[in-house]
Motif scaffolding. Sequence first.
Motif, short mmCIF file in Angstrom:
data_model
loop_
_atom_site.label_atom_id
_atom_site.label_comp_id
_atom_site.label_asym_id
_atom_site.label_seq_id
_atom_site.Cartn_x
_atom_site.Cartn_y
_atom_site.Cartn_z
N ARG A 35 0.82 -1.20 0.00
CA ARG A 35 0.00 0.00 0.00
C ARG A 35 0.86 1.26 0.00
NH1 ARG A 35 -2.46 -0.72 4.49
NH2 ARG A 35 -4.09 -2.09 3.63
N ARG A 74 2.39 9.58 -6.30
CA ARG A 74 2.66 10.98 -5.98
C ARG A 74 3.24 11.73 -7.17
NH1 ARG A 74 5.52 10.34 0.02
NH2 ARG A 74 3.64 9.57 1.11
N SER A 118 1.08 4.13 -2.97
CA SER A 118 0.81 5.56 -2.71
C SER A 118 2.00 6.41 -3.07
CB SER A 118 0.43 5.75 -1.25
OG SER A 118 1.48 5.36 -0.40
#
Length: 219
Positions: free
Chosen positions: A211, A219, A215
């Motif tokens: 996870r 970005r 993420s």
Amino acid sequence: QAGRGPVSLKGGVMASWPLLTVILAHIGTCASWHGTRTHCGFVRMQKLSASCERAALITCKQATGQAGKQVADNRVARNRYEILERIEAGISLIGTEVKSCRAGNINLRDGFASIESGEVWLKNVHIGRHSTTAKYFQHDEKRARRMLLHRKEISRLAKAVDQQGYTLVPLRCYFNQGNLLKVELGLARGLKLHDKRSQLKERVLQRETARELKSFANR
């Protein structure tokens, strides 16, 4: 010709020319009708063979499309056991069982394999009945099914089961590239409570790491 006298036929039968004309006409009509019927039957046979060929082609395409397809997965076994080795094995089935497996109507959850008299038997695996087959031709849903393995492989697994206390469990069921049904057996060892806890922690850690990486990449 009608003015001539009677004509002698086979067996000494006498017939006049008008009667002979009628007989010949009737014979010609019957021959013509028989030829038409034979031709129609040949056409029907051609149509029937063409329809059978199309049906066989559709069946072959459907079967080919299922090559490499997984039809059952035993996730419970991965939670209960530590899988030490994976073995691909064939399985002896009857026609309705293969059709049910193609439809995905198979459950490996409570299944296990045992070695008896030099043969490996898959037990307690539920293969549902085929929906369009008559009741008389149906199979027993939880019958013992023979696994197809080499004798050397069977003797090696028998030693592992008898001497080290391991268990054989079905992990997944799939059609290989040759469109043959295969079962992946796992040589497994039962997990203790602390093993299950550590395994759960590892899975949670891996999930959180994945996870975070996802993420960070977004970005």
